[in-house]
Design an enzyme around this catalytic site. Structure first.
Site, short mmCIF file in Angstrom:
data_model
loop_
_atom_site.label_atom_id
_atom_site.label_comp_id
_atom_site.label_asym_id
_atom_site.label_seq_id
_atom_site.Cartn_x
_atom_site.Cartn_y
_atom_site.Cartn_z
N HIS A 55 -8.75 3.99 2.55
CA HIS A 55 -7.94 3.05 3.33
C HIS A 55 -7.94 3.53 4.78
CE1 HIS A 55 -5.35 -0.13 4.23
NE2 HIS A 55 -4.28 0.18 3.54
N CYS A 108 2.89 4.35 3.20
CA CYS A 108 2.04 3.26 3.69
C CYS A 108 2.61 1.90 3.33
CB CYS A 108 0.63 3.42 3.15
SG CYS A 108 0.54 3.28 1.37
N ASP A 155 2.83 7.49 -1.51
CA ASP A 155 2.31 6.14 -1.78
C ASP A 155 2.64 5.86 -3.25
OD1 ASP A 155 0.90 3.71 -1.77
OD2 ASP A 155 -1.07 4.68 -1.94
N GLN A 192 -5.34 2.32 7.45
CA GLN A 192 -4.04 2.93 7.24
C GLN A 192 -3.99 4.31 7.91
OE1 GLN A 192 -1.20 1.63 5.40
NE2 GLN A 192 -0.35 3.28 6.60
N ARG A 226 0.11 -0.35 12.31
CA ARG A 226 -1.11 -0.98 11.76
C ARG A 226 -1.63 -2.02 12.77
NH1 ARG A 226 -1.94 -1.05 6.32
NH2 ARG A 226 -3.97 -1.81 6.98
#
Ligand code: CP
Ligand code: NVA
Length: 319
Positions: A143, A278, A238, A146, A306
């Site tokens: 990711h 996240c 996460d 992220q 983001r």
């Protein structure tokens, strides 16, 4: 104030962003610098239409709130046009048109393509055949967008990246891997604390260790969240069950019992320590509401970043 917009580096035009490890430390830091500048410009309502006349396509094969909306909003704010593509109604899914042919055609219409999907190989195949930049909006393995926002948030809150002690607590998943590689690139001190069997993939750990040999950071694995959290400048977690792993949820809930980031774990951090997630979060599983909404949490700034980090990324890579 520096005016980076007047002096944007051009060497990244046309680049893909498939994995953090593909990019140099300097290019990652240049992206963060531009992200900070774009954040200031947006706050000042100052124009920054760096993608005027550009059309960016987005394919989402998994759910998304942050990535989908921050890309769409960010492209609009940069003066470009975001186009949500549903592969369900495209021949690639409906009638077996190849990714190669799909890529060749999309490249004639679009100036970049953002993809969230399951297999990293699918994103890589689009990148192989697209003549426009391809951005990984999350795969089972990585990711990277992220991780850009994560670094931006850490630097914004703590004023530095090199030497910062980042402790990830939970599943050694896609988010953990991209964070680990990103931390390695910028010389942070990274630790992944996971239950046995949930460590980040050995190949990714070995890659991160090769990177820190040059960057000066460190990469550790741990199996005791309390020992790992002691002195942490960043505690990061996460979900325990990522998208696509839903049938493992019951087992994972058992295996991760005791791995919640709660007030007691947070009390072990350094005095400047922040908590990141996240998102989306599962209250009472990987993090408690008290911590997520508490004063150490930077998760909401992280979500905002983001937007700024991805705007910077697109401004640098879209020709
Ligand atoms: N963190 C993140 O990528 O969120 P979304 O799944 O909502 O895009
Ligand atoms: N690891 C999670 C991240 C979601 C943004 C997943 O892949 O589902």
């Amino acid at each position: 104030m520096t005016h980076l917009l007047l002096d944007l580096p051009t060497h990244l035009k046309g680049s893909d962003f498939l994995r953090v490890g593909d990019w140099s430390r300097d290019d990652l830091l240049a992206t963060l610098d531009l992200a900070d500048e774009l954040k200031r410009l947006r706050a000042a309502h100052a124009p920054h239409d760096l993608l005027r006349g550009r059309t960016i396509g987005m394919i989402f094969r998994k759910p998304s709130t942050r990535t989908r909306v921050s890309f769409a909003a960010g492209i609009s704010q940069l003066g470009g046009d975001p186009v949500q593509l549903s592969t369900v109604g495209m021949h690639v899914d409906a009638r077996g048109e190849s990714i190669r042919d799909t890529s060749l055609v999309l490249s004639r219409y679009l100036d970049a393509l953002v993809i969230r999907t399951f297999a990293q190989a699918e994103v890589d195949e689009y990148a192989q055949h697209c003549s426009v930049p391809v951005v990984n909006g999350l795969t089972d393995d990585a990711h990277p967008c992220q991780a850009l926002a994560d670094l931006q948030t850490v630097r914004e809150r703590l004023g530095e990246l090199a030497g910062v002690r980042v402790v990830y607590v939970g599943d050694g998943n896609n988010v953990c891997v991209s964070l680990m590689i990103a931390c390695a690139k910028v010389g942070a001190s990274f630790c992944a604390a996971t239950p046995a069997g949930y460590e980040p993939p050995a190949k990714a750990v070995a890659h991160a260790r090769r990177i820190v040999a040059a960057s000066g950071g460190t990469v550790e694995l741990a199996d005791d969240p309390r020992a790992a959290a002691r002195g942490a400048d960043v505690l990061y977690t996460d979900v325990w069950t990522s998208m696509g792993q839903e049938d493992e949820r019951a087992r994972r809930l058992r295996d991760f019992a005791g791995w919640t980031i709660d007030a007691s774990l947070v009390s072990l951090m350094s005095s400047r320590g922040i908590v990141l997630h996240c998102l989306p979060a599962h209250d009472g599983e990987e993090i408690t509401a008290e911590v997520l909404y508490g004063k150490r949490s930077a998760a909401w700034d992280q979500a905002e970043n983001r937007l700024h980090a991805q705007k910077a990324l697109l401004a640098l890579i879209v020709p």
